[in-house]
Write a protein that holds these residues in place. Structure first.
Motif, PDB file in Angstrom:
ATOM      1  N   SER A 206       0.879  -1.466  -0.208  1.00 19.00           N
ATOM      2  CA  SER A 206       0.012  -0.415  -0.032  1.00 19.00           C
ATOM      3  C   SER A 206       1.269   1.291  -0.146  1.00 19.00           C
ATOM      4  O   SER A 206       0.748   2.471  -0.790  1.00 19.00           O
ATOM      5  CB  SER A 206      -0.911   0.082   1.271  1.00 19.00           C
TER       6      SER A 206
ATOM      7  N   THR B 261       1.594   6.205  -7.520  1.00 18.12           N
ATOM      8  CA  THR B 261       0.284   6.356  -7.978  1.00 18.12           C
ATOM      9  C   THR B 261       0.383   8.554  -7.800  1.00 18.12           C
ATOM     10  O   THR B 261       0.454   9.279  -8.400  1.00 18.12           O
ATOM     11  CB  THR B 261      -0.887   6.005  -7.753  1.00 18.12           C
TER      12      THR B 261
ATOM     13  N   ASP C  51       0.085   3.631  -3.155  1.00 16.60           N
ATOM     14  CA  ASP C  51       0.050   5.142  -3.317  1.00 16.60           C
ATOM     15  C   ASP C  51       1.554   6.204  -3.826  1.00 16.60           C
ATOM     16  O   ASP C  51       1.091   7.004  -3.423  1.00 16.60           O
ATOM     17  CB  ASP C  51      -0.224   5.561  -1.723  1.00 16.60           C
TER      18      ASP C  51
ATOM     19  N   LEU D 151      -1.922   3.022 -11.821  1.00 17.46           N
ATOM     20  CA  LEU D 151      -1.762   1.449 -11.771  1.00 17.46           C
ATOM     21  C   LEU D 151      -1.745   0.506 -12.405  1.00 17.46           C
ATOM     22  O   LEU D 151      -1.064  -0.100 -12.425  1.00 17.46           O
ATOM     23  CB  LEU D 151      -3.112   1.453 -10.811  1.00 17.46           C
TER      24      LEU D 151
ATOM     25  N   TYR E 152      -7.025  -2.302  -4.738  1.00 15.05           N
ATOM     26  CA  TYR E 152      -5.993  -1.283  -5.712  1.00 15.05           C
ATOM     27  C   TYR E 152      -6.204  -2.319  -7.390  1.00 15.05           C
ATOM     28  O   TYR E 152      -5.866  -2.606  -7.860  1.00 15.05           O
ATOM     29  CB  TYR E 152      -3.946  -1.594  -5.744  1.00 15.05           C
TER      30      TYR E 152
END
Length: 266
Positions: A139, A146, A143, A152, A184
């Motif tokens: 994560s 991005t 995160d 993604l 995701y």
């Protein structure tokens, strides 16, 4: 399934020896064999001490001269990547960035050249031990990437395959993959599958079985030996069974081309 051929890895003894000699024909042959066997990308690892900056670019030029598929640049050295990335004729994949402070030094290079990226679930705390730490590390990586402008679809999360002989890592990894994919949608999952069998007999059996299990949980890219015919057959069958091969077109095409018959005989 994105098959990334793993054989051009200079940390392996025989390959490293060929790299020391700059044996061009050895590497050309490895690249051709993997492409013919079904690899859709070739991993190039130039990880010899004090030679990676020059060697990675040498391998990039050499491999691209004999196969027309993208490359996976297997390096965490920003200088080596800075030199090799502009030489890539097709958009490459970089293996890998992780959530370790030293690895984030690669980020400026990645932002400049915008390759696809493998995000390896290693953190400042080291290798993951269970489900929660893998998901938490994934994560943080996704995160941040991005937030830095990576889509993604350009991120391949590697949940960090650990040897089965050292503990029940595989069951934790499979559970983590399912959670990452759910959290995701659109992110890819990749893995260096053969790590799971380290220290065990009949390694191919373990690798092939584990790959199928990973696919069922969301794996869609794998760094494997495409010359392992049984594994390639398993991938074709698994993709059909998982609904990734509409009307079994790829499976039937492989059968008509004699590829499955070759596997059965091997």
């Amino acid at each position: 399934m994105l098959i990334i051929g793993e054989l051009i890895n200079c940390t392996r003894k025989k390959v490293g020896e060929a790299a020391q000699k700059r044996d061009a024909e050895f590497f050309k042959d490895l690249a051709r064999k993997q492409a013919v066997a079904g690899a859709r990308m070739v991993d190039v690892n130039g990880g010899l001490p004090d030679q990676e900056v020059e060697l990675l670019s040498w391998l990039v030029d050499l491999v691209q001269g004999v196969v027309d598929i993208p490359l996976c640049l297997d390096s965490a050295d920003p200088e080596a990547l800075l030199k090799a990335l502009p030489r890539c004729k097709q958009r490459p994949l970089v293996n890998s960035i992780s959530d370790e402070p030293a690895r984030w030094a690669m980020l400026p290079v990645l932002k400049e050249h915008r390759p696809k990226v493998i995000a390896l679930c290693l953190s400042e705390s080291g290798t993951p031990n269970g489900v929660d730490d893998r998901v938490a590390t994934a994560s943080r990586l996704v995160d941040r990437l991005t937030a830095e402008g990576f889509a993604l679809d350009d991120i391949y999360v590697d949940p960090c395959v650990m040897p089965l002989a050292t503990g029940p890592h595989s069951q934790y990894l499979l559970a983590a993959v399912g959670q990452i994919v759910a959290r995701y949608p659109g992110v890819h999952i990749s893995a260096g599958v053969s790590n799971v069998s380290f220290g065990l007999p009949l390694r191919k059996l373990v690798n092939e079985t584990f790959l199928t299990l990973l696919m069922a949980h969301g794996l869609d890219a794998a760094i494997v030996d495409p010359c392992d015919h049984q594994m390639m057959m398993n991938i074709l069958a698994a993709e059909a069974l998982l609904g990734r091969d509409a009307y079994c077109k790829s499976y039937l095409r492989a059968y008509k081309e004699g590829k499955l018959a070759e596997v059965a005989v091997a």
